[in-house]
Motif scaffolding. Structure first.
Motif, PDB file in Angstrom:
ATOM      1  N   THR A 200       0.813  -1.215   0.000  1.00  0.00           N
ATOM      2  CA  THR A 200       0.000   0.000   0.000  1.00  0.00           C
ATOM      3  C   THR A 200       0.845   1.263   0.000  1.00  0.00           C
ATOM      4  OG1 THR A 200      -0.153  -0.076   2.408  1.00  0.00           O
ATOM      5  CG2 THR A 200      -1.905  -1.154   1.161  1.00  0.00           C
ATOM      6  N   ALA A 201       2.121   1.113   0.444  1.00  0.00           N
ATOM      7  CA  ALA A 201       3.044   2.253   0.493  1.00  0.00           C
ATOM      8  C   ALA A 201       4.441   1.692   0.697  1.00  0.00           C
ATOM      9  CB  ALA A 201       2.684   3.199   1.636  1.00  0.00           C
ATOM     10  N   LEU A 202       5.451   2.547   0.577  1.00  0.00           N
ATOM     11  CA  LEU A 202       6.820   2.115   0.828  1.00  0.00           C
ATOM     12  C   LEU A 202       6.961   1.519   2.216  1.00  0.00           C
ATOM     13  CD1 LEU A 202       9.823   1.984  -0.013  1.00  0.00           C
ATOM     14  CD2 LEU A 202      10.063   4.342   0.842  1.00  0.00           C
ATOM     15  N   SER A 203       6.213   2.050   3.177  1.00  0.00           N
ATOM     16  CA  SER A 203       6.299   1.560   4.555  1.00  0.00           C
ATOM     17  C   SER A 203       5.902   0.092   4.682  1.00  0.00           C
ATOM     18  CB  SER A 203       5.428   2.412   5.475  1.00  0.00           C
ATOM     19  OG  SER A 203       4.065   2.354   5.080  1.00  0.00           O
ATOM     20  N   THR A 204       5.173  -0.426   3.696  1.00  0.00           N
ATOM     21  CA  THR A 204       4.815  -1.849   3.733  1.00  0.00           C
ATOM     22  C   THR A 204       6.068  -2.702   3.808  1.00  0.00           C
ATOM     23  OG1 THR A 204       2.788  -1.511   2.459  1.00  0.00           O
ATOM     24  CG2 THR A 204       3.697  -3.741   2.502  1.00  0.00           C
ATOM     25  N   ILE A 205       7.067  -2.378   2.973  1.00  0.00           N
ATOM     26  CA  ILE A 205       8.271  -3.207   2.932  1.00  0.00           C
ATOM     27  C   ILE A 205       9.354  -2.741   3.896  1.00  0.00           C
ATOM     28  CG2 ILE A 205       7.824  -3.963   0.575  1.00  0.00           C
ATOM     29  CD1 ILE A 205      10.054  -1.989  -0.331  1.00  0.00           C
ATOM     30  N   THR A 206       9.286  -1.494   4.370  1.00  0.00           N
ATOM     31  CA  THR A 206      10.295  -1.030   5.317  1.00  0.00           C
ATOM     32  C   THR A 206       9.932  -1.363   6.760  1.00  0.00           C
ATOM     33  OG1 THR A 206       9.298   1.179   5.457  1.00  0.00           O
ATOM     34  CG2 THR A 206      11.029   0.856   3.815  1.00  0.00           C
ATOM     35  N   ASP A 207       8.635  -1.405   7.067  1.00  0.00           N
ATOM     36  CA  ASP A 207       8.210  -1.557   8.464  1.00  0.00           C
ATOM     37  C   ASP A 207       7.327  -2.769   8.750  1.00  0.00           C
ATOM     38  OD1 ASP A 207       9.492   0.889   9.029  1.00  0.00           O
ATOM     39  OD2 ASP A 207       7.698   2.019   8.492  1.00  0.00           O
ATOM     40  N   ASP A 208       6.624  -3.251   7.732  1.00  0.00           N
ATOM     41  CA  ASP A 208       5.558  -4.219   8.010  1.00  0.00           C
ATOM     42  C   ASP A 208       5.895  -5.671   7.651  1.00  0.00           C
ATOM     43  OD1 ASP A 208       4.068  -2.021   8.822  1.00  0.00           O
ATOM     44  OD2 ASP A 208       3.107  -1.775   6.865  1.00  0.00           O
ATOM     45  N   VAL A 209       6.399  -5.912   6.447  1.00  0.00           N
ATOM     46  CA  VAL A 209       6.547  -7.291   5.986  1.00  0.00           C
ATOM     47  C   VAL A 209       8.015  -7.706   5.907  1.00  0.00           C
ATOM     48  CG1 VAL A 209       4.400  -7.191   4.688  1.00  0.00           C
ATOM     49  CG2 VAL A 209       6.560  -6.702   3.516  1.00  0.00           C
ATOM     50  N   VAL A 210       8.236  -8.999   6.104  1.00  0.00           N
ATOM     51  CA  VAL A 210       9.573  -9.585   5.995  1.00  0.00           C
ATOM     52  C   VAL A 210       9.646 -10.336   4.676  1.00  0.00           C
ATOM     53  CG1 VAL A 210      11.180 -11.266   6.983  1.00  0.00           C
ATOM     54  CG2 VAL A 210       9.864  -9.751   8.480  1.00  0.00           C
ATOM     55  N   ILE A 211      10.535  -9.879   3.807  1.00  0.00           N
ATOM     56  CA  ILE A 211      10.676 -10.486   2.478  1.00  0.00           C
ATOM     57  C   ILE A 211      12.154 -10.633   2.135  1.00  0.00           C
ATOM     58  CG2 ILE A 211       8.478  -9.637   1.597  1.00  0.00           C
ATOM     59  CD1 ILE A 211      10.040  -7.385   0.161  1.00  0.00           C
ATOM     60  N   LEU A 212      12.414 -11.416   1.115  1.00  0.00           N
ATOM     61  CA  LEU A 212      13.767 -11.624   0.616  1.00  0.00           C
ATOM     62  C   LEU A 212      14.447 -10.282   0.355  1.00  0.00           C
ATOM     63  CD1 LEU A 212      15.833 -13.759  -0.502  1.00  0.00           C
ATOM     64  CD2 LEU A 212      14.809 -13.298  -2.752  1.00  0.00           C
ATOM     65  N   PRO A 213      15.632 -10.043   0.900  1.00  0.00           N
ATOM     66  CA  PRO A 213      16.298  -8.752   0.686  1.00  0.00           C
ATOM     67  C   PRO A 213      16.511  -8.391  -0.773  1.00  0.00           C
ATOM     68  CG  PRO A 213      17.321  -9.898   2.507  1.00  0.00           C
ATOM     69  CD  PRO A 213      16.353 -10.865   1.886  1.00  0.00           C
ATOM     70  N   LYS A 214      16.785  -9.367  -1.619  1.00  0.00           N
ATOM     71  CA  LYS A 214      16.968  -9.062  -3.037  1.00  0.00           C
ATOM     72  C   LYS A 214      15.699  -8.465  -3.635  1.00  0.00           C
ATOM     73  CE  LYS A 214      19.013 -11.029  -7.230  1.00  0.00           C
ATOM     74  NZ  LYS A 214      20.314 -10.337  -7.103  1.00  0.00           N
ATOM     75  N   LEU A 215      14.543  -9.007  -3.255  1.00  0.00           N
ATOM     76  CA  LEU A 215      13.270  -8.465  -3.720  1.00  0.00           C
ATOM     77  C   LEU A 215      13.043  -7.078  -3.116  1.00  0.00           C
ATOM     78  CD1 LEU A 215      10.600  -8.797  -5.243  1.00  0.00           C
ATOM     79  CD2 LEU A 215       9.703 -10.046  -3.252  1.00  0.00           C
ATOM     80  N   PHE A 216      13.380  -6.912  -1.852  1.00  0.00           N
ATOM     81  CA  PHE A 216      13.265  -5.600  -1.202  1.00  0.00           C
ATOM     82  C   PHE A 216      14.089  -4.549  -1.938  1.00  0.00           C
ATOM     83  CE2 PHE A 216      15.348  -2.579   1.679  1.00  0.00           C
ATOM     84  CZ  PHE A 216      14.263  -1.919   2.220  1.00  0.00           C
ATOM     85  N   ARG A 217      15.322  -4.876  -2.282  1.00  0.00           N
ATOM     86  CA  ARG A 217      16.186  -3.904  -2.956  1.00  0.00           C
ATOM     87  C   ARG A 217      15.610  -3.497  -4.310  1.00  0.00           C
ATOM     88  NH1 ARG A 217      20.125  -7.364  -0.461  1.00  0.00           N
ATOM     89  NH2 ARG A 217      20.397  -8.611  -2.361  1.00  0.00           N
ATOM     90  N   ARG A 218      15.073  -4.454  -5.030  1.00  0.00           N
ATOM     91  CA  ARG A 218      14.464  -4.135  -6.327  1.00  0.00           C
ATOM     92  C   ARG A 218      13.238  -3.237  -6.130  1.00  0.00           C
ATOM     93  NH1 ARG A 218      18.649  -5.168  -8.020  1.00  0.00           N
ATOM     94  NH2 ARG A 218      19.300  -6.883  -9.389  1.00  0.00           N
ATOM     95  N   LEU A 219      12.459  -3.487  -5.091  1.00  0.00           N
ATOM     96  CA  LEU A 219      11.281  -2.662  -4.838  1.00  0.00           C
ATOM     97  C   LEU A 219      11.658  -1.241  -4.427  1.00  0.00           C
ATOM     98  CD1 LEU A 219       8.955  -5.228  -3.055  1.00  0.00           C
ATOM     99  CD2 LEU A 219       8.351  -3.882  -5.086  1.00  0.00           C
TER     100      LEU A 219
END
Length: 281
Positions: A200-219
């Motif tokens: 829903t926002a950048l904060s989804t991946i910075t604060d809320d969900v735990v995901i593969l770092p490689k996917l995080f970096r691309r996002l």
């Protein structure tokens, strides 16, 4: 798997270590010239940044952003404790201002550097198993003595494989990572990389969900462009990451082959990360 053994010490002050990166100072700076493949950049005194082979910890500082910090900090704390550091102090930008002790003895096993000029390595503590500056055959028992194996066994990092790591070592890291996942250790109970997550926002991946770092970096890089999530697959296609699906042997160019976006906002990877083998680059 033959790798160059370099003896030296780990240090923290003035650096930004996390769960898979730390600085290492070679006792003999000339040992860096013996590294095969791409030579990592090192200082005259033998100091060089490391990226730990075969694992990827949650980001604590990437492009000014971070993943949920409790997991990134837990991984960093465990790595540095395992290496022999009793305490450290950081500033607001994650840089270490002091540590106790200042350095700890250890060794690395490396086959070369990455695109960021870091030495890609297995990290060991204490006395090395052979003389520094020599090639060592790294088997599974030796892998089990490294920080890389320790971190994967606790579920504090994702197994993430590049072609530089041999099959038997990949399979061992996969085995311990899967055991940690099954036991609900570390980050695994919160991981939504393959189950999916609504952005829903950048904060989804910075604060809320735990995901593969490689996917995080691309996002993070993608969000900098200000585009909608629905166009993310097209962006991934343009990045042209080259990878192999280990279970099928299929060679792919672009993460869009293993990442889906549904309903314009929900993202997931279609394969567990241990089933993917990335080309360095």
């Amino acid at each position: 798997m033959p790798m160059l053994l370099i003896q030296g010490k780990f240090r923290l002050k003035g650096t930004e270590p996390d769960g898979d990166t730390v600085h290492f100072v070679a006792d003999n700076p000339n040992d860096w010239t013996l590294v095969g493949g791409k030579h990592p950049v090192h200082a005259v005194n033998g100091d060089a940044p490391l990226r730990l082979e075969g694992i990827d910890a949650l980001e604590t500082h990437y492009g000014g952003e971070h993943q949920p910090l409790q997991f990134g900090h837990a991984a960093a704390a465990e790595l540095l404790t395992w290496l022999g550091f009793n305490s450290m102090e950081r500033d607001s930008k994650e840089k270490v201002t002091a540590s106790t002790p200042e350095t700890t003895p250890g060794y690395i096993l490396t086959g070369g550097g990455d695109i960021h000029n870091r030495a890609v390595a297995l990290a060991g503590r204490g006395a090395p198993p052979a003389t520094g500056g020599t090639a060592v055959t790294v088997d599974v028992p030796l892998l089990r003595q490294t920080a890389n194996h320790h971190m994967a066994s606790l579920g504090l990092v994702y197994p993430t494989f590049y072609t530089s790591l041999f099959r038997d070592l990949r399979e061992e890291l996969t085995k311990v990572a899967q055991s940690a996942r099954t036991a609900g250790q570390g980050l695994w109970p919160q991981d939504v990389t393959t189950t999916g997550f609504k952005v829903t926002a950048l904060s989804t991946i910075t604060d809320d969900v735990v995901i593969l770092p490689k996917l995080f970096r691309r996002l993070v890089d993608y969000f900098d462009l200000g585009m909608s999530v629905s166009c993310f697959p097209a962006y991934l296609a343009g990045k042209e990451d080259t990878l192999t699906v280990l279970s099928t042997g299929e060679r792919l160019v672009g993460l869009h082959h293993v990442v889906t976006v549904t309903n314009g906002h929900s993202i997931r990877m279609t394969h567990p990360v241990e089933d993917l083998l990335f080309d360095e680059g």
